[in-house]
Design a protein around this motif. Structure first.
Motif, short mmCIF file in Angstrom:
data_model
loop_
_atom_site.label_atom_id
_atom_site.label_comp_id
_atom_site.label_asym_id
_atom_site.label_seq_id
_atom_site.Cartn_x
_atom_site.Cartn_y
_atom_site.Cartn_z
N GLU A 1 1.57 7.72 10.09
CA GLU A 1 1.15 6.23 10.41
C GLU A 1 0.80 5.23 9.23
O GLU A 1 0.88 4.11 9.44
CB GLU A 1 -0.37 6.59 11.19
CG GLU A 1 -0.39 7.18 12.58
CD GLU A 1 -1.48 7.36 13.07
OE1 GLU A 1 -2.63 7.10 12.47
OE2 GLU A 1 -1.45 7.50 14.27
N HIS A 2 0.72 5.78 8.19
CA HIS A 2 0.48 4.67 7.02
C HIS A 2 1.77 4.08 6.85
O HIS A 2 1.63 3.00 6.16
CB HIS A 2 0.12 5.56 5.89
CG HIS A 2 1.35 6.23 5.20
ND1 HIS A 2 0.92 7.54 4.56
CD2 HIS A 2 2.73 6.11 4.90
CE1 HIS A 2 2.06 8.13 4.20
NE2 HIS A 2 3.02 7.22 4.36
N ALA A 3 2.75 4.22 7.46
CA ALA A 3 4.26 3.51 7.27
C ALA A 3 4.20 1.98 8.37
O ALA A 3 4.98 1.43 8.20
CB ALA A 3 5.35 4.25 7.66
N GLY B 1 5.58 13.15 9.85
CA GLY B 1 6.68 13.69 9.43
C GLY B 1 7.72 12.74 9.24
O GLY B 1 7.42 11.59 9.03
N TRP B 2 9.14 13.20 9.22
CA TRP B 2 10.29 12.61 8.95
C TRP B 2 11.16 12.78 9.68
O TRP B 2 11.32 13.82 10.11
CB TRP B 2 10.54 12.60 7.23
CG TRP B 2 9.52 12.26 6.66
CD1 TRP B 2 8.29 12.88 5.95
CD2 TRP B 2 9.72 11.20 5.65
NE1 TRP B 2 7.65 12.30 5.11
CE2 TRP B 2 8.57 10.93 4.75
CE3 TRP B 2 10.71 10.01 5.59
CZ2 TRP B 2 8.31 10.08 3.81
CZ3 TRP B 2 10.37 9.25 4.51
CH2 TRP B 2 9.16 9.17 3.78
N VAL B 3 12.01 12.02 9.99
CA VAL B 3 13.43 11.78 10.50
C VAL B 3 14.25 11.75 9.57
O VAL B 3 14.46 10.81 8.86
CB VAL B 3 13.37 11.38 11.85
CG1 VAL B 3 14.82 11.02 12.42
CG2 VAL B 3 12.56 11.75 13.03
N ILE C 1 0.90 -1.25 -0.03
CA ILE C 1 0.05 -0.06 -0.09
C ILE C 1 0.92 1.38 -0.04
O ILE C 1 0.43 2.17 -0.81
CB ILE C 1 -1.09 -0.11 1.23
CG1 ILE C 1 -2.03 -1.27 1.13
CG2 ILE C 1 -1.76 1.44 1.33
CD1 ILE C 1 -2.62 -1.27 2.27
N HIS C 2 2.00 1.27 0.79
CA HIS C 2 2.66 2.32 0.73
C HIS C 2 3.45 2.68 -0.53
O HIS C 2 3.42 3.90 -0.84
CB HIS C 2 3.89 1.89 2.08
CG HIS C 2 4.58 3.29 2.40
ND1 HIS C 2 5.53 3.39 3.62
CD2 HIS C 2 4.51 4.62 2.38
CE1 HIS C 2 5.92 4.28 3.98
NE2 HIS C 2 5.04 5.46 3.27
N TYR C 3 4.17 1.65 -1.03
CA TYR C 3 4.63 1.84 -2.47
C TYR C 3 3.63 1.95 -3.48
O TYR C 3 3.92 3.11 -4.14
CB TYR C 3 5.61 0.88 -2.76
CG TYR C 3 6.26 1.17 -4.04
CD1 TYR C 3 7.72 1.69 -3.89
CD2 TYR C 3 5.83 0.51 -5.18
CE1 TYR C 3 8.21 1.85 -5.11
CE2 TYR C 3 6.70 0.82 -6.46
CZ TYR C 3 7.81 1.65 -6.26
OH TYR C 3 8.61 1.94 -7.44
N ASN D 1 11.04 12.08 -0.55
CA ASN D 1 11.35 11.54 0.61
C ASN D 1 11.07 9.98 0.65
O ASN D 1 11.64 9.16 1.35
CB ASN D 1 10.25 11.90 1.72
CG ASN D 1 10.47 13.59 1.74
OD1 ASN D 1 11.44 13.89 1.48
ND2 ASN D 1 9.52 14.30 2.47
N HIS D 2 9.99 9.57 -0.19
CA HIS D 2 9.80 8.05 -0.20
C HIS D 2 11.01 7.39 -0.90
O HIS D 2 10.85 6.17 -0.61
CB HIS D 2 8.32 7.73 -0.79
CG HIS D 2 7.30 7.99 0.16
ND1 HIS D 2 6.72 9.32 0.42
CD2 HIS D 2 6.67 7.45 1.19
CE1 HIS D 2 6.03 9.21 1.52
NE2 HIS D 2 5.76 7.89 1.99
N ASN D 3 11.24 7.89 -2.03
CA ASN D 3 12.50 7.49 -2.81
C ASN D 3 13.57 6.87 -1.99
O ASN D 3 14.00 5.82 -2.14
CB ASN D 3 12.73 8.09 -4.16
CG ASN D 3 12.22 8.16 -5.29
OD1 ASN D 3 11.31 7.21 -5.53
ND2 ASN D 3 12.08 9.29 -6.10
N ILE E 1 13.61 8.30 7.99
CA ILE E 1 12.56 7.53 8.23
C ILE E 1 11.23 8.08 8.14
O ILE E 1 10.98 9.32 8.80
CB ILE E 1 13.18 7.26 9.74
CG1 ILE E 1 14.35 6.69 10.01
CG2 ILE E 1 12.28 6.36 10.62
CD1 ILE E 1 14.83 6.56 11.36
N ASP E 2 10.28 7.17 7.76
CA ASP E 2 8.96 8.01 7.63
C ASP E 2 8.35 7.60 9.10
O ASP E 2 8.10 6.23 9.47
CB ASP E 2 8.25 6.93 6.41
CG ASP E 2 7.06 7.66 6.12
OD1 ASP E 2 6.34 8.39 6.91
OD2 ASP E 2 6.48 7.23 4.68
N VAL E 3 7.64 8.50 9.43
CA VAL E 3 6.63 8.27 10.68
C VAL E 3 5.31 8.51 10.68
O VAL E 3 4.84 8.98 11.58
CB VAL E 3 7.54 8.83 12.12
CG1 VAL E 3 8.98 8.16 12.38
CG2 VAL E 3 7.91 10.45 11.93
MN MN3 Z 1 4.89 7.48 3.71
#
Ligand code: MN3
Length: 216
Positions: A178-180, A136-138, A37-39, A87-89, A174-176
């Motif tokens: 919730e969908h991750a 968000g992201w770290v 789902i994420h990808y 970010n996702h790449n 790092i994807d934080v």
């Molecule tokens: Mn994501």
């Protein structure tokens, strides 16, 4: 489950890069359904909307890094989708099913210099990911002086954008959102964070570090 190679954007210059692993290869740390789902839904959505956002604009022939650096922060459609694509790449690229990878000698030296130890770096990353409020992201990034830094960004922002408090070249994401992690971990973000360290590929991050310091 499907195959990431079959996931394609509908139009425009930005393409899906595919995954170097199958959706179920990161189990038990990240489940196959979440990966698929994420990808194939979230990431594809950002890519398609990025292509829409730049259509017939000055950005249509630019690289994603140039777009992120130059975009108007008030243009939220472009900001969210260019960020989401980049970010996702990076996130999907630095994960792998290979266990116990280690940073290269040169990256280890920089980690020891800037964080004291690899263990301390991991605990600071984990703390930043656990404490980030909302979605968000770290990041682990290389700043303009070649120093390694950790930063947090909200929504789909990242360290290449002009509004970023810590600017630099990201080498780990790092994807934080919730969908991750929600399907497997529900609200327990800290559990997802502690497990994700099992599948972060430090060999790839070491290559990204080499590239980042080469362009300084
Ligand atoms: Mn994501």
């Amino acid at each position: 489950y499907g195959n990431s190679a079959d996931v394609k954007t509908t139009d425009g210059p930005f393409k899906m890069k595919g995954l170097a692993y199958q959706y179920n290869d990161l189990e038990p740390y990240i489940d196959a359904k979440t990966m698929e789902i994420h990808y194939s839904k979230h990431h594809l959505g950002y890519a398609n909307k990025l292509n829409t956002a730049i259509k017939e604009t000055e950005f249509k022939t630019k690289t994603i890094e140039e777009i992120l650096n130059q975009l108007d922060i008030n243009n939220s459609f472009l900001r969210n989708n260019a960020g989401g694509y980049y970010n996702h790449n990076l996130y999907f690229e630095i994960l792998s099913s290979k266990k116990d990878t280690k940073p290269s000698a040169i990256l280890t030296e920089a980690i020891n210099r800037d964080f004291g130890s690899f263990t301390n770096l991991n605990s600071k990353l984990s703390e930043a990911a656990t404490n980030l409020f909302g979605s968000g992201w770290v990041w682990l990034l290389v700043d303009k002086d070649g120093k390694l830094k950790i930063s947090q960004t909200i929504n789909q922002d990242n360290p290449l954008m002009s509004n970023s408090t810590e600017k630099g070249t990201p080498i780990l994401a790092i994807d934080v959102w919730e969908h991750a992690y929600y399907l497997k971990y529900q609200n327990k973000r800290a559990d997802y964070i502690s497990e994700i360290f099992n599948i972060i590929n430090w060999e790839i991050i070491s290559k990204k570090y080499d590239e980042a310091i080469a362009i300084k």
